[in-house]
Design a protein around this motif. Structure first.
Motif, short mmCIF file in Angstrom:
data_model
loop_
_atom_site.label_atom_id
_atom_site.label_comp_id
_atom_site.label_asym_id
_atom_site.label_seq_id
_atom_site.Cartn_x
_atom_site.Cartn_y
_atom_site.Cartn_z
N ASP A 499 0.83 -1.21 0.00
CA ASP A 499 0.00 0.00 0.00
C ASP A 499 0.86 1.26 0.00
N MET A 500 1.98 1.20 0.70
CA MET A 500 2.86 2.38 0.76
C MET A 500 3.66 2.57 -0.52
N GLY A 501 4.15 1.48 -1.09
CA GLY A 501 5.07 1.62 -2.22
C GLY A 501 4.45 1.53 -3.59
N LEU A 502 3.36 0.78 -3.73
CA LEU A 502 2.80 0.54 -5.06
C LEU A 502 2.24 1.80 -5.72
N PRO A 503 1.45 2.64 -5.04
CA PRO A 503 0.92 3.84 -5.73
C PRO A 503 2.01 4.75 -6.30
N PRO A 504 3.08 5.10 -5.53
CA PRO A 504 4.14 5.92 -6.15
C PRO A 504 4.81 5.23 -7.35
N LEU A 505 5.03 3.92 -7.25
CA LEU A 505 5.64 3.20 -8.36
C LEU A 505 4.77 3.24 -9.61
N LEU A 506 3.46 3.13 -9.41
CA LEU A 506 2.54 3.21 -10.56
C LEU A 506 2.61 4.58 -11.22
N VAL A 507 2.66 5.64 -10.38
CA VAL A 507 2.75 6.99 -10.94
C VAL A 507 4.05 7.17 -11.71
N VAL A 508 5.17 6.71 -11.09
CA VAL A 508 6.47 6.82 -11.77
C VAL A 508 6.48 6.01 -13.06
N GLY A 509 5.92 4.80 -13.00
CA GLY A 509 5.88 3.95 -14.18
C GLY A 509 5.06 4.57 -15.30
N TYR A 510 3.90 5.18 -14.94
CA TYR A 510 3.08 5.84 -15.95
C TYR A 510 3.82 7.03 -16.55
N GLY A 511 4.55 7.77 -15.68
CA GLY A 511 5.33 8.92 -16.19
C GLY A 511 6.41 8.47 -17.16
N LEU A 512 7.13 7.40 -16.84
CA LEU A 512 8.16 6.88 -17.74
C LEU A 512 7.56 6.41 -19.05
N PHE A 513 6.36 5.77 -18.95
CA PHE A 513 5.69 5.31 -20.17
C PHE A 513 5.34 6.50 -21.08
N ARG A 514 4.78 7.57 -20.48
CA ARG A 514 4.43 8.75 -21.28
C ARG A 514 5.68 9.40 -21.88
N TRP A 515 6.76 9.43 -21.08
CA TRP A 515 8.00 10.04 -21.58
C TRP A 515 8.56 9.25 -22.77
N ARG A 516 8.54 7.91 -22.69
CA ARG A 516 9.02 7.09 -23.80
C ARG A 516 8.14 7.27 -25.03
N MET A 517 6.83 7.38 -24.82
CA MET A 517 5.92 7.57 -25.95
C MET A 517 6.19 8.90 -26.65
N ARG A 518 6.37 9.94 -25.86
CA ARG A 518 6.64 11.26 -26.45
C ARG A 518 7.97 11.27 -27.19
N LYS A 519 8.96 10.61 -26.59
CA LYS A 519 10.29 10.55 -27.21
C LYS A 519 10.22 9.81 -28.54
N ALA A 520 9.48 8.67 -28.55
CA ALA A 520 9.36 7.89 -29.79
C ALA A 520 8.60 8.68 -30.85
N ARG A 521 7.55 9.43 -30.42
CA ARG A 521 6.78 10.22 -31.38
C ARG A 521 7.64 11.34 -31.96
N LYS A 522 8.45 11.97 -31.11
CA LYS A 522 9.31 13.06 -31.57
C LYS A 522 10.35 12.54 -32.55
N LYS A 523 10.90 11.36 -32.25
CA LYS A 523 11.89 10.77 -33.13
C LYS A 523 11.29 10.42 -34.49
N ALA A 524 10.06 9.95 -34.47
CA ALA A 524 9.39 9.60 -35.73
C ALA A 524 9.14 10.84 -36.56
N MET A 525 8.77 11.95 -35.91
CA MET A 525 8.51 13.19 -36.63
C MET A 525 9.79 13.75 -37.23
N GLU A 526 10.92 13.64 -36.49
CA GLU A 526 12.20 14.13 -37.03
C GLU A 526 12.65 13.29 -38.22
N GLY A 527 12.38 11.97 -38.16
CA GLY A 527 12.77 11.09 -39.26
C GLY A 527 11.96 11.36 -40.52
N ALA A 528 10.72 11.85 -40.33
CA ALA A 528 9.88 12.16 -41.48
C ALA A 528 10.34 13.44 -42.13
#
Length: 528
Positions: A499-528
Motif C-alpha cells: 500500500d505504501m510503495g505501489l501507488p508511487p511506483l505506478l505513478v512513476v511507471g506511468y510517467g516513464l511510459f508517457r516520456w518514452r511515448m513522447r520521445k518515440a513520437r518526436k523521433k518519428a517526426m524528425e525522421g519524417a
C-alpha cells in the motif's frame, strides 16, 4: 406521402405508445417484482412476510402518522416506510390497506397522541439556523378489534421485522409461553433484558420451579435451562425429562467450568446433568475452548508510573463465525462472542436413532484447556496452543427421545409439601428437539456488551424451538459487517508495504511510459 397522412400516422404511433404504457402500468400494479442485489435481500420482503400477508383472513389497516416535509435523514424514513407498505399491499390480496396522515395542527396532534404516537424533537436547518421541530414518525396497525402501535419508525434495517412481528401478534389467537428454570442459582430475570426485550411482545416469559415434584406447566411451549449454579436433584431432572417426553422443547445453556476474568482460574461445576444429556445423545465436555479469533478485553497496565488502558485479545472469549449454513438459527449470523465456553459432543446420537446438527464451531486456529483451569490475560500464546479447528460449541438434536427414567420408578421428593411421584413415567417422546450450548452466559446483559448477534442468536433459538422459523429469516436480514478473517503477520506486512510503495511506483511507471511515448513520437517526426 401527404402531410395529412403523415400526421395521421404520427397520431396512431403516439396512441400505440400511450396504450403500451398504460398496459405496462396496469400489469405492474397486478404483477409485482423487484431486483435486489444485496446479500440478504435487504430491500425485498422475505418469504415469511409474503406468506403471512397472503394468508390474512381479514383486513389489516395501517395508519402511518408522519409529519410532512421533514429534512434529511428523516424524510428517508417516510420514503422507506412507503415502499415497505406498498410491498405488503402487493402480496396481501386486498387484505392490507394503509394511509399516511400528516398530524398537523392541534386536532391532528391530539389524534396521533390518542393513538399512542408521541411527538419527537428533531433538529432542522431553516434560514441557516438550527431549530428544533416537533415531528411524528409512527404508525398504528388495526386488525378486527385489536390494535398495535409502533411509536417510532427509526431503524430502517429492522422495519420489516417490526411490521411482520406486529401483524403476527395481531392475528395470533394466543401468546406462546417460554419458561425459564428457576431455583438453582440461574441468572435473575432482570439480567436478561437485552435478550428478552425484542421478544417480549411476541412471547410471555415465566419462571418455572420444578422442585417438590412440580411438573413443568402444560402451557409452556419451550423451556430454557440457563446457567444453573448448583446441581439439579433427581426430582428436578425427572420433571424436565417428562416435559421432553410430552413433546416439550428444551434449550440447555450450561457452564461446565466456573471461570471469570477477575479470578484468573476456573473450577469444574457438577450440575448432575451428564447422565441426562447422555440419554439424549449429548455431552458437555469439561474443558475451556480457546480461539485465536477472539474478542478483546480492556486492561489497565502500569508503565513508567502511568496507568495505560489497552485492548488485549483474550482467546477464552471466542468470536465465533463458523456457523452451520443450513440452520435458520445461525446461518445469517456474523460474529457471536462466547465466554469461557466448553465444547459439546454428539457422538451417541446415531446409536439412539436421533439426528444432530452442530450449530457453531471454533475457527481453524483453536485449542482446549483441560485439567487445571489457570489462565492469564497477559499470557503470550504460541502456535502450538491453537492446533485444533472446528471444535463444536453448540448443537441441536431432534427426534424421538428415550427417557432417562424408562423402566425405573419415578424419584420421590420427601420434603414437606412435595407432590407424590408420578405413577407411570413416560418412556419415549414424540418428535421434538433439544439445543445444547456450551456457554450459559452469552445472553446475559453483563456479558453481551454491544454485540447484537448474541441477542439475535438467543431470539432465533427461542423462535426455532417454538416453530417460528419465519421470524428468524426476517430478524437476521439486518445489514451487519462480518468479522475479518485472521491474517498472518507476514501477510499484514506485505499488504502494508505494498500500500505504501505501489501507488508511487505506478505513478512513476506511468510517467516513464508517457516520456518514452513522447520521445518515440518526436523521433518519428524528425525522421519524417
Amino acid at each position: 406521402m401527404t402531410q395529412k397522412s403523415l400526421k395521421t400516422q404520427t397520431l396512431i404511433r403516439t396512441g400505440i405508445v400511450l396504450a403500451i404504457l398504460i398496459a405496462l402500468n396496469i400489469i405492474s400494479i397486478r404483477i409485482f417484482g423487484r431486483f435486489d442485489m444485496t446479500r440478504n435481500s435487504q430491500f425485498t420482503l422475505s418469504e415469511a412476510s409474503k406468506s403471512m400477508v397472503r394468508n390474512l383472513d381479514d383486513r389489516v389497516t395501517v395508519r402511518a402518522y408522519f409529519t410532512e416535509d421533514l429534512p434529511a435523514p428523516y424524510n428517508n424514513n417516510r420514503r422507506a416506510l412507503l415502499d415497505e407498505l406498498n410491498d405488503y399491499k402487493a402480496y396481501a390480496r386486498g387484505n392490507f390497506q394503509f394511509e399516511f396522515i400528516d398530524p398537523g395542527g392541534e386536532k391532528g396532534e391530539m389524534d396521533a397522541q390518542q393513538q399512542g404516537i408521541a411527538p419527537l424533537q428533531v433538529q432542522v436547518i431553516k434560514e441557516d439556523k438550527a431549530q428544533v421541530q416537533r415531528a411524528y414518525m409512527g404508525m398504528v396497525l388495526l386488525y378486527e378489534d385489536k390494535k398495535e402501535v409502533i411509536p417510532v419508525v427509526q431503524n430502517l434495517s429492522t422495519l420489516e421485522y417490526e411490521i411482520s412481528s406486529t401483524i403476527k401478534r395481531l392475528t395470533s389467537k394466543s401468546q406462546k409461553k417460554i419458561g425459564f428454570l428457576a431455583g438453582q442459582g440461574e441468572p435473575a430475570a432482570n439480567g436478561l433484558r437485552a435478550a428478552e426485550e425484542p421478544m417480549r411482545k411476541q412471547y410471555e416469559f415465566t419462571a418455572v420451579d420444578v422442585s417438590k415434584s412440580t411438573p413443568v406447566p402444560e402451557d409452556v411451549t419451550a423451556l430454557v435451562v440457563m446457567a444453573p449454579a448448583t446441581p439439579l436433584s433427581e426430582v428436578q431432572k425427572f420433571q424436565i425429562d417428562q416435559y421432553i417426553m410430552r413433546g416439550g422443547r428444551v434449550a440447555f445453556l450450561l457452564n461446565k467450568v466456573d471461570a471469570t476474568l477477575q479470578k484468573q482460574y476456573g473450577r469444574q461445576i457438577d450440575l448432575n446433568l451428564d447422565d441426562m444429556l447422555a440419554a439424549y445423545g449429548l455431552r458437555l465436555n469439561t474443558d475451556l475452548v480457546r480461539d485465536a479469533q477472539c474478542a478483546s478485553i480492556s486492561l489497565v497496565q502500569q508503565q513508567s508510573g502511568f496507568s495505560i488502558q489497552s485492548q488485549v485479545p483474550f482467546p477464552y472469549l471466542p468470536l465465533v463465525s463458523n456457523f452451520s449454513k443450513g440452520n435458520a438459527m445461525v446461518k445469517d449470523l456474523q460474529g457471536l462472542i462466547l465466554f469461557f465456553a466448553s465444547s459439546v459432543d454428539t457422538d451417541r446420537v446415531g446409536a439412539l436413532g436421533l439426528t444432530a446438527e452442530i450449530l457453531m464451531r471454533s475457527s481453524k486456529q483453536s485449542g482446549r484447556l483441560t485439567g487445571m483451569f489457570m489462565y492469564d490475560p497477559l499470557q503470550h500464546y504460541l502456535r502450538s496452543d491453537f492446533t485444533e479447528e472446528g471444535i463444536p460449541l453448540a448443537a441441536i438434536v431432534q427426534g424421538r427421545f428415550t427417557s432417562l427414567y424408562q423402566g425405573k420408578p419415578a424419584p420421590a421428593d420427601t420434603s414437606a409439601g412435595a407432590l407424590p411421584p408420578a405413577a407411570s413415567p413416560l418412556g419415549t417422546s414424540p418428535e421434538t428437539r433439544i439445543v445444547l450450548v456450551g456457554d450459559g452466559d452469552f445472553a446475559r446483559d453483563e456479558y453481551i456488551g454491544g454485540n447484537r448477534d448474541n441477542v439475535t442468536f438467543f431470539a432465533n433459538m427461542i423462535d426455532y424451538l417454538v416453530d417460528d422459523a419465519g421470524l428468524i429469516t426476517i430478524r437476521t436480514k439486518e445489514a451487519v459487517n462480518p468479522p475479518l478473517d485472521p491474517v498472518a503477520d507476514a501477510t499484514k506486512k506485505i499488504v502494508k508495504y505494498a500500500d505504501m510503495g505501489l501507488p508511487p511506483l505506478l505513478v512513476v511507471g506511468y510517467g516513464l511510459f508517457r516520456w518514452r511515448m513522447r520521445k518515440a513520437r518526436k523521433k518519428a517526426m524528425e525522421g519524417a
